[in-house]
Write an enzyme that holds these catalytic residues in place. Sequence first.
Site, short mmCIF file in Angstrom:
data_model
loop_
_atom_site.label_atom_id
_atom_site.label_comp_id
_atom_site.label_asym_id
_atom_site.label_seq_id
_atom_site.Cartn_x
_atom_site.Cartn_y
_atom_site.Cartn_z
N THR A 186 0.82 -1.22 0.00
CA THR A 186 0.00 0.00 0.00
C THR A 186 0.85 1.26 0.00
O THR A 186 1.98 1.26 0.47
CB THR A 186 -0.97 0.02 1.20
N ARG A 187 0.28 2.33 -0.56
CA ARG A 187 0.93 3.65 -0.51
C ARG A 187 -0.03 4.68 0.06
O ARG A 187 0.19 5.87 -0.03
CB ARG A 187 1.39 4.09 -1.91
N HIS B 24 -7.77 2.47 5.83
CA HIS B 24 -9.08 2.77 6.40
C HIS B 24 -9.80 1.44 6.65
O HIS B 24 -9.24 0.37 6.43
CB HIS B 24 -9.86 3.70 5.47
N HIS C 70 -9.82 -1.27 3.94
CA HIS C 70 -8.56 -2.01 3.78
C HIS C 70 -8.43 -3.08 4.86
O HIS C 70 -7.93 -4.17 4.61
CB HIS C 70 -7.36 -1.06 3.88
N ARG D 233 -8.12 -3.47 -6.82
CA ARG D 233 -8.57 -2.72 -7.99
C ARG D 233 -7.52 -1.66 -8.32
O ARG D 233 -7.00 -1.00 -7.43
CB ARG D 233 -9.89 -2.05 -7.60
N HIS E 10 -4.35 -1.62 -9.17
CA HIS E 10 -3.09 -1.76 -8.42
C HIS E 10 -2.01 -0.85 -9.03
O HIS E 10 -1.75 -0.89 -10.22
CB HIS E 10 -2.63 -3.23 -8.49
N ARG F 136 17.03 37.39 -8.28
CA ARG F 136 18.29 37.46 -9.04
C ARG F 136 19.35 38.26 -8.28
O ARG F 136 20.53 38.04 -8.48
CB ARG F 136 18.03 37.99 -10.44
N ARG G 48 18.33 29.60 -16.30
CA ARG G 48 16.94 29.95 -15.96
C ARG G 48 16.31 28.81 -15.16
O ARG G 48 15.61 29.05 -14.17
CB ARG G 48 16.11 30.19 -17.23
N ALA H 116 9.88 32.52 -15.70
CA ALA H 116 9.69 31.06 -15.73
C ALA H 116 9.17 30.59 -17.09
O ALA H 116 8.03 30.14 -17.20
CB ALA H 116 8.76 30.62 -14.60
S1 PPS Z 1 13.74 33.60 -15.57
O1 PPS Z 1 13.72 33.27 -16.99
O2 PPS Z 1 12.47 33.26 -14.94
O3 PPS Z 1 14.88 33.02 -14.87
O4 PPS Z 1 13.87 35.18 -15.50
P1 PPS Z 1 13.75 36.11 -14.20
O5 PPS Z 1 14.58 35.59 -13.09
O6 PPS Z 1 12.30 36.34 -13.91
O7 PPS Z 1 14.41 37.46 -14.63
C1 PPS Z 1 13.82 38.26 -15.50
C2 PPS Z 1 14.23 39.73 -15.29
O8 PPS Z 1 15.58 39.91 -15.75
C3 PPS Z 1 15.64 40.96 -16.72
N1 PPS Z 1 16.34 40.38 -17.91
C4 PPS Z 1 15.87 39.48 -18.80
N2 PPS Z 1 14.66 38.89 -18.94
C5 PPS Z 1 14.50 37.99 -19.93
N3 PPS Z 1 15.46 37.64 -20.81
C6 PPS Z 1 16.69 38.21 -20.71
N4 PPS Z 1 17.66 37.86 -21.55
C7 PPS Z 1 16.92 39.16 -19.67
N5 PPS Z 1 18.00 39.89 -19.28
C8 PPS Z 1 17.63 40.61 -18.21
C9 PPS Z 1 14.26 41.46 -16.93
O9 PPS Z 1 14.25 42.73 -16.36
C10 PPS Z 1 13.34 40.55 -16.13
O10 PPS Z 1 12.55 41.27 -15.21
P2 PPS Z 1 10.95 41.30 -15.17
O11 PPS Z 1 10.61 41.61 -13.76
O12 PPS Z 1 10.41 39.98 -15.62
O13 PPS Z 1 10.60 42.40 -16.11
#
Ligand code: PPS
Length: 572
Positions: free
Chosen positions: A196-197, A201, A204, A290, A292, A437, A451, A478
């Site tokens: 089991t994971r 209850h 079981h 059921r 599994h 950053r 990134r 991101a």
């Molecule tokens: S990431 O991709 O999520 O790791 O980027 P992040 O840490 O959010 O950093 C983005 C901010 O760094 C500035 N900046 C750049 N952004 C995108 N591409 C490149 N090459 C780059 N160089 C510097 C930019 O001001 C981003 O700030 P935000 O707050 O998003 O405007």
Amino acid sequence: MNMPITNLAPIPELYVSYESSQKLKVEAADLTSWDMTPRQICDLELLMNGGFNPLKGFLNEADYDGVVENMRMADGTLWPMPITLDVSEKFAETVELGQDIALRDQEGVILGTMTVTDKWVPNKSREAEKVFGADDQAHPAVYYLHNQAGSVYLGGPVTGIQQPVHYDFRARRDTPNELRAFFRKMGWRRVVAFQTRNPLHRAHQELTFRAAKEAQANLLIHPVVGLTKPGDVDHFTRVRCYEAVLDKYPASTTTMSLLNLAMRMAGPREAVWHGLIRGNHGCTHMIVGRDHAGPGKNSAGEDFYGAYDAQDLYRTYQDEIGVEMVDFKHMVWVQERAQYEPADEIEDRDNVTILNISGTELRRRLAEGLEIPEWFSFPEVVNELRRTRPPRAQQGFTVFFTGFSGSGKSTIANAVMVKLMEMGGRPVTLLDGDIVRKNLSSELGFSKEHRDLNIRRIGYVASEITKNGGIAICAPIAPYATTRRAVREDIEAFGAFVEVHVATSIEECEKRDRKGLYKLARAGKIKEFTGISDPYDVPESPELRLETESVDVDNCAHQVILKLESMGLIAG
Ligand code: PPS
């Protein structure tokens, strides 16, 4: 199959003697070493202690091919799961065939060595199709295969130096030979294992009682405490729940032992694998219920496997596995008779009230602090679960904004933070892209690798905040969907992850150009600029998508607050 009776003679382990291990440890310090992943450490433990008998190490290429294609090693032995040592390309380049490498745990302790006999680049799509039934990343093991596992596999025999150390529940952990010795000492000739994971209850308990009766066997509750499905109840909570339920079994007929297995959620193949592992642990029977080891739904929203596929495959290989299956259908509560019965054996189903609470419904009730009836579970178990999973409005969570630079992430995130602080109740931390950053990732640039590292760091901090009951608000670009998903998984182990896509178009961001960066990016003075010269994966199904172009900041922040309220994360 005749009623099996255990042969409780010890099975082979891969450990060397204590004296040799001391010598080997010193020698191994000079070897090239591989720092194993949590999954590899689980696999190594079961290789070394005989849980994966007859494997003698991580699979070589010929065995791997056979296992993937038809569940058999090159010599024909039945083995359904590829146990592979996946490494990075960079590490693989440093290793020659015939070389010994040291296998270290995450603190650097050498657990064993491996003589590398094979090195190859696997066809991961084929592995996914054959082993997991589809190359679909909604399957956690397929996702792992493509996004976490290294691109090169090393194979070869392993020499065991020492067991991985576990500081938790030590008295409940047994090697296959320790369990065999225990059964021998107790005179248990037939033992039925319950894999089991999940917390146990009442259903079981009923099922395991019935299984033991049917097999005329003693009962081994054998929960997995290695790696299970992302999002499962953590093993500390589960073991406390198991301890509470164990008191309700007759002590002379039932025992419990923890299995440090890394599950793959491979349904039918996993059931066969579990059977072989239980055989190694001295069991004669195993319960297969059921669905599994089911992974849930695929990306089309359908089940990966049929509810009884695992039972069917197990039945086909039962003689070879050597562990008899006790198959169970779904158990449901029959109100009029106040007892659990297998759903398919209820003949008067039109005249009785059948009750059942699914896993999803249980999670909902826990999240919302609703009643969980006595017929469903034991008060001790419910109390444990409530302790770990307080209602959502008291849990930590993460709001993760994603979008282009200049899309308005930071401004909206700030507004949300202030609104949440005004409400009070939980500490709030803002992990804005720029702040991170400066403080956490000052040495990183904007390559994919950097990134990803940046986002994983943000995810790590957010998961710690979430775990400890706080609110983390993240606002990086991101750009990569796979990294966002990985962060989601880390955080969902502890609380909710609310992804908010700030969907300002690149044209609008460029028009606003608050920091003057787009101009520089267009002029080629900033390289790898998201949306201009670097990719951005638009989130497919975020919890919330914010259109900012005709909406002010206050309204956007309000939409986030409403979303949090509708998810039960803040009191309305
Ligand atoms: S990431 O991709 O999520 O790791 O980027 P992040 O840490 O959010 O950093 C983005 C901010 O760094 C500035 N900046 C750049 N952004 C995108 N591409 C490149 N090459 C780059 N160089 C510097 C930019 O001001 C981003 O700030 P935000 O707050 O998003 O405007």
